[in-house]
Design a protein around this motif. Structure first.
Motif, PDB file in Angstrom:
ATOM      1  N   PHE A 332       0.582  -1.118  -0.035  1.00  0.00           N
ATOM      2  CA  PHE A 332      -0.001   0.129   0.088  1.00  0.00           C
ATOM      3  C   PHE A 332       0.736   1.300   0.052  1.00  0.00           C
ATOM      4  CE2 PHE A 332       0.931  -0.742   4.440  1.00  0.00           C
ATOM      5  CZ  PHE A 332       0.851   0.767   4.824  1.00  0.00           C
ATOM      6  N   ASN A 333       0.198   2.472  -0.527  1.00  0.00           N
ATOM      7  CA  ASN A 333       0.930   3.762  -0.436  1.00  0.00           C
ATOM      8  C   ASN A 333       0.857   4.251   0.847  1.00  0.00           C
ATOM      9  OD1 ASN A 333       1.673   6.458  -0.929  1.00  0.00           O
ATOM     10  ND2 ASN A 333       0.915   6.323  -3.028  1.00  0.00           N
ATOM     11  N   LEU A 334       2.157   4.169   1.354  1.00  0.00           N
ATOM     12  CA  LEU A 334       2.114   4.766   2.968  1.00  0.00           C
ATOM     13  C   LEU A 334       1.838   6.173   2.879  1.00  0.00           C
ATOM     14  CD1 LEU A 334       3.018   4.482   5.948  1.00  0.00           C
ATOM     15  CD2 LEU A 334       5.325   4.751   5.277  1.00  0.00           C
ATOM     16  N   THR A 335       2.427   7.002   1.969  1.00  0.00           N
ATOM     17  CA  THR A 335       2.380   8.403   1.852  1.00  0.00           C
ATOM     18  C   THR A 335       1.007   8.781   1.688  1.00  0.00           C
ATOM     19  OG1 THR A 335       4.563   8.349   0.757  1.00  0.00           O
ATOM     20  CG2 THR A 335       3.269  10.457   0.878  1.00  0.00           C
ATOM     21  N   GLU A 336       0.304   8.276   1.008  1.00  0.00           N
ATOM     22  CA  GLU A 336      -1.105   8.676   0.640  1.00  0.00           C
ATOM     23  C   GLU A 336      -1.886   8.148   1.959  1.00  0.00           C
ATOM     24  OE1 GLU A 336      -4.126  10.270  -0.838  1.00  0.00           O
ATOM     25  OE2 GLU A 336      -2.489  10.128  -1.982  1.00  0.00           O
ATOM     26  N   SER A 337      -1.527   7.090   2.733  1.00  0.00           N
ATOM     27  CA  SER A 337      -2.414   6.586   3.559  1.00  0.00           C
ATOM     28  C   SER A 337      -2.196   7.722   4.924  1.00  0.00           C
ATOM     29  CB  SER A 337      -1.796   5.400   4.413  1.00  0.00           C
ATOM     30  OG  SER A 337      -2.457   4.841   5.387  1.00  0.00           O
ATOM     31  N   ILE A 338      -0.915   8.412   5.023  1.00  0.00           N
ATOM     32  CA  ILE A 338      -0.633   9.399   6.180  1.00  0.00           C
ATOM     33  C   ILE A 338      -1.389  10.517   5.656  1.00  0.00           C
ATOM     34  CG2 ILE A 338       1.015  10.910   7.094  1.00  0.00           C
ATOM     35  CD1 ILE A 338       3.080   8.628   6.582  1.00  0.00           C
ATOM     36  N   ARG A 339      -1.698  10.903   4.581  1.00  0.00           N
ATOM     37  CA  ARG A 339      -2.324  12.166   4.187  1.00  0.00           C
ATOM     38  C   ARG A 339      -3.799  12.012   4.450  1.00  0.00           C
ATOM     39  NH1 ARG A 339       0.402  11.711  -1.137  1.00  0.00           N
ATOM     40  NH2 ARG A 339       1.937  13.222  -1.255  1.00  0.00           N
ATOM     41  N   THR A 340      -4.308  10.765   4.272  1.00  0.00           N
ATOM     42  CA  THR A 340      -5.795  10.386   4.606  1.00  0.00           C
ATOM     43  C   THR A 340      -5.899  10.715   6.066  1.00  0.00           C
ATOM     44  OG1 THR A 340      -5.825   9.065   2.719  1.00  0.00           O
ATOM     45  CG2 THR A 340      -7.713   8.874   4.119  1.00  0.00           C
ATOM     46  N   ILE A 341      -5.102  10.107   6.932  1.00  0.00           N
ATOM     47  CA  ILE A 341      -5.240  10.203   8.076  1.00  0.00           C
ATOM     48  C   ILE A 341      -5.096  11.401   8.769  1.00  0.00           C
ATOM     49  CG2 ILE A 341      -3.973   9.757  10.524  1.00  0.00           C
ATOM     50  CD1 ILE A 341      -3.135   6.908   9.226  1.00  0.00           C
ATOM     51  N   LEU A 342      -4.110  12.367   8.057  1.00  0.00           N
ATOM     52  CA  LEU A 342      -4.071  13.682   8.779  1.00  0.00           C
ATOM     53  C   LEU A 342      -5.320  14.440   8.176  1.00  0.00           C
ATOM     54  CD1 LEU A 342      -0.290  14.447   8.072  1.00  0.00           C
ATOM     55  CD2 LEU A 342      -1.419  13.765  10.064  1.00  0.00           C
ATOM     56  N   GLN A 343      -5.874  14.193   7.396  1.00  0.00           N
ATOM     57  CA  GLN A 343      -7.308  14.906   6.759  1.00  0.00           C
ATOM     58  C   GLN A 343      -8.194  14.994   8.062  1.00  0.00           C
ATOM     59  OE1 GLN A 343      -8.544  13.401   3.212  1.00  0.00           O
ATOM     60  NE2 GLN A 343      -6.847  14.474   1.981  1.00  0.00           N
ATOM     61  N   ARG A 344      -8.189  13.735   8.839  1.00  0.00           N
ATOM     62  CA  ARG A 344      -9.192  13.491   9.700  1.00  0.00           C
ATOM     63  C   ARG A 344      -9.148  14.451  10.815  1.00  0.00           C
ATOM     64  NH1 ARG A 344      -8.890   6.940   9.264  1.00  0.00           N
ATOM     65  NH2 ARG A 344      -9.627   6.932   7.151  1.00  0.00           N
ATOM     66  N   TYR A 345      -7.969  15.237  10.998  1.00  0.00           N
ATOM     67  CA  TYR A 345      -7.567  16.122  12.146  1.00  0.00           C
ATOM     68  C   TYR A 345      -7.864  17.384  11.791  1.00  0.00           C
ATOM     69  CZ  TYR A 345      -4.790  12.519  14.618  1.00  0.00           C
ATOM     70  OH  TYR A 345      -4.599  11.336  15.284  1.00  0.00           O
ATOM     71  N   SER A 346      -8.388  17.545  10.402  1.00  0.00           N
ATOM     72  CA  SER A 346      -8.760  19.029  10.038  1.00  0.00           C
ATOM     73  C   SER A 346      -9.599  19.739  10.951  1.00  0.00           C
ATOM     74  CB  SER A 346      -9.137  18.951   8.677  1.00  0.00           C
ATOM     75  OG  SER A 346     -10.392  18.055   8.728  1.00  0.00           O
ATOM     76  N   LYS A 347     -10.646  19.154  11.695  1.00  0.00           N
ATOM     77  CA  LYS A 347     -11.479  19.727  12.320  1.00  0.00           C
ATOM     78  C   LYS A 347     -11.102  20.310  13.867  1.00  0.00           C
ATOM     79  CE  LYS A 347     -12.895  15.424  15.120  1.00  0.00           C
ATOM     80  NZ  LYS A 347     -14.066  14.745  15.521  1.00  0.00           N
ATOM     81  N   LEU A 348      -9.608  19.805  13.959  1.00  0.00           N
ATOM     82  CA  LEU A 348      -8.843  20.470  14.966  1.00  0.00           C
ATOM     83  C   LEU A 348      -8.000  21.898  14.416  1.00  0.00           C
ATOM     84  CD1 LEU A 348      -7.414  17.096  16.359  1.00  0.00           C
ATOM     85  CD2 LEU A 348      -9.236  18.343  17.374  1.00  0.00           C
ATOM     86  N   THR A 349      -8.910  22.856  14.339  1.00  0.00           N
ATOM     87  CA  THR A 349      -8.493  23.990  13.767  1.00  0.00           C
ATOM     88  C   THR A 349      -7.597  24.669  14.486  1.00  0.00           C
ATOM     89  OG1 THR A 349     -10.491  25.033  14.778  1.00  0.00           O
ATOM     90  CG2 THR A 349     -10.526  24.284  12.232  1.00  0.00           C
ATOM     91  N   ASP A 350      -7.415  24.458  15.749  1.00  0.00           N
ATOM     92  CA  ASP A 350      -6.564  25.138  16.719  1.00  0.00           C
ATOM     93  C   ASP A 350      -5.157  24.741  16.702  1.00  0.00           C
ATOM     94  OD1 ASP A 350      -7.500  23.080  17.919  1.00  0.00           O
ATOM     95  OD2 ASP A 350      -7.684  24.096  20.011  1.00  0.00           O
ATOM     96  N   TYR A 351      -4.758  23.442  15.925  1.00  0.00           N
ATOM     97  CA  TYR A 351      -3.387  22.704  15.878  1.00  0.00           C
ATOM     98  C   TYR A 351      -3.018  22.918  14.485  1.00  0.00           C
ATOM     99  CZ  TYR A 351      -3.988  20.663  20.409  1.00  0.00           C
ATOM    100  OH  TYR A 351      -4.163  20.637  21.676  1.00  0.00           O
ATOM    101  N   ASN A 352      -1.651  23.165  14.579  1.00  0.00           N
ATOM    102  CA  ASN A 352      -0.890  23.435  13.118  1.00  0.00           C
ATOM    103  C   ASN A 352      -0.373  22.030  12.644  1.00  0.00           C
ATOM    104  OD1 ASN A 352       0.219  24.322  10.762  1.00  0.00           O
ATOM    105  ND2 ASN A 352       1.518  25.676  11.757  1.00  0.00           N
TER     106      ASN A 352
END
Length: 476
Positions: A332-352
């Motif tokens: 599997f594509n590890l890079t794409e998997s990490i991007r997908t995971i980080l998209q789920r943190y987008s609601k945490l707007t107060d974290y960069n």
């Protein structure tokens, strides 16, 4: 049966003592048997073998020019009488170093008779005479000697075809006085040996058993849960190594016990907090009009989700460390998997949260479990990052391996605790800090999953400068 059970319950000290004492008793018994009981038999057997060996030596040298010297040397060395004669009794060589030798008194006729008797018995003749070389046999009366004689004769053929008889005579002296002397000496030796052996057995049994007894006593204390016990590391090498091993085990058990208590305290806090929130908001919605709002319902859902996550993490780490959760490897594509995971943190707007990757990489691993690794490292970074709330994820590729690094800007970890943070029960700060995301078991889950994959992992941290957690996997 009772005696055997009783023997099994005897301590090692007295058992070793009994073994040494028994060994000494066996040695003394053998000494008595061989030096007193069988001494006479051994003496006679040795004299018989000696005279036969001398005859064989003469037979081998029968055609030698030095036969006279050989006969003389054997006679003087072994204190025997030797005669070499033909069938008519004519003597060719005669040497007598034996006082009152029987064969020295034989006449020409007697020697001829011995030759005939030897020839009749197949070429060898042996006789042990308790009293005399009797006149009934050789028609020559002699005074009965006080000692026992051995007569041995052997017919030897020379190279020219003529036969000669080698006649030897030795004596077996009475050894009664010798046996009596030995008996007295053995009594003294036995008494001294028994005293010395008992003292030696007692000393050795105490020397060997004392360290073992001490270790056994300390082990019983350890078994009660008192992990501050110290095992004796003195004594011989094996016992010293055992003491060192048990001291190490006691130290690790003490550490594990302390960490277990911390884990129970931490998990109890994590369980109690969402349960309290759920109970409190539920009671408010029940008792107060107008409080049944979507916001309150969402709080209950969030706390229930947090509680579920905690329970799942505890179950996951138990399964991982027990080996009951197998890997399901795939490409599997590890890079794409990490991007997908980080998209789920987008609601945490107060974290960069940022992710840096120069290229996409593919690995062969269990995608779900590697996702757990990324989730837990990111959650850990969010929990402990600094006031700027910056979390940075970096992907780098080198020598056929991909390295994922997660950096936070928190307070950092003391150097003496870097090796302990992966432990299931360990928590750096004893003052419990409830994570905004996660359960506090994330690093232990990360360690277990990466160990299953054979991947490398580690942490770099300095107090006041944040931490960088990383792991590596082989790329395709």
């Amino acid at each position: 049966m009772k005696l055997r059970e009783h023997f099994r319950r005897i301590g090692i000290k007295w058992r070793i003592f009994a073994y040494f004492a028994g060994f000494t008793a066996v040695i003394l018994v053998l000494l008595w048997v061989f030096q007193v009981v069988f001494l006479n038999s051994f003496y006679k057997a040795i004299k018989t073998r000696e005279i036969r060996t001398s005859a064989q030596t003469i037979a081998k040298n029968i055609d030698s020019d030095d036969l006279s010297a050989v006969v003389q040397n054997l006679s003087q060395r072994n204190q025997i009488g030797i005669i070499v004669s033909d069938q008519n009794g004519v003597t060719y060589y005669k040497e007598d170093s034996l006082p009152n030798s029987v064969i020295s008194r034989l006449s020409l006729f007697n020697l001829a008779q011995v030759y005939a008797a030897t020839e009749a018995q197949g070429g060898t003749y042996f006789e042990r005479l308790p009293r005399s070389f009797s006149t009934e046999t050789y028609q020559h009366r002699l005074e009965p000697p006080k000692i026992e004689s051995i007569i041995y004769a052997q017919i030897v053929e020379k190279k020219d075809g003529t036969n000669l008889m080698v006649l030897l005579n030795s004596t077996i002296s009475p050894i009664d006085s010798t046996v009596n002397t030995l008996r007295v000496q053995l009594i003294c030796i036995t008494v001294v040996m028994l005293i010395l052996s008992l003292l030696l057995a007692l000393f050795l049994s105490r020397k060997i058993s004392t360290p073992i007894i001490k270790i056994n006593a300390a082990a019983k204390i350890l078994g009660t849960g008192q992990y501050d016990v110290t095992f004796d590391e003195t004594g011989y090498r094996e016992i010293s190594e055992l003491g060192q091993t048990l001291n190490y085990a006691a130290k690790e058990l003490s550490k594990t016990e302390a960490l277990r208590r911390d884990l129970i305290a931490n998990i109890s806090h994590d369980l109690r907090t969402p349960l309290t929130m759920i109970t409190g908001y539920s009671e408010v919605m029940r008792d107060l009009p107008g409080e049944n709002t979507p916001e309150n319902v969402q709080i209950i859902i969030d706390e229930a989700t947090r509680l579920t996550t905690l329970v799942n993490d505890v179950l996951d780490i138990s399964k991982l460390q027990s080996g009951t959760q197998p890997l399901s490897r795939e490409d599997f594509n590890l890079t794409e998997s990490i991007r997908t995971i980080l998209q789920r943190y987008s609601k945490l707007t107060d974290y960069n949260i940022s992710f840096h990757a120069d290229e996409d990489v593919t690995v062969n691993a269990d995608e779900l479990k590697i996702s757990q690794v990324v989730y837990n490292l990111v959650n850990n970074a969010i929990t402990y990052t600094g006031k700027d709330k910056v979390v940075e994820i970096t992907q780098s590729v080198r020598d056929g391996r991909v390295k994922i690094s997660v950096r936070d800007t928190g307070e950092g970890i003391p150097q003496d605790k870097l090796n302990d943070i992966w432990d299931r029960y360990y928590k750096v700060d004893k003052e419990h800090k409830r994570a905004q995301i996660g359960t506090g078991l994330g690093l232990s889950i990360v360690k277990s999953i990466l160990d299953m994959h054979g991947g490398a992992y580690g942490v770099q941290s300095q107090e006041g400068s944040g931490s960088v957690f990383w792991f590596e996997l082989d790329i395709l």
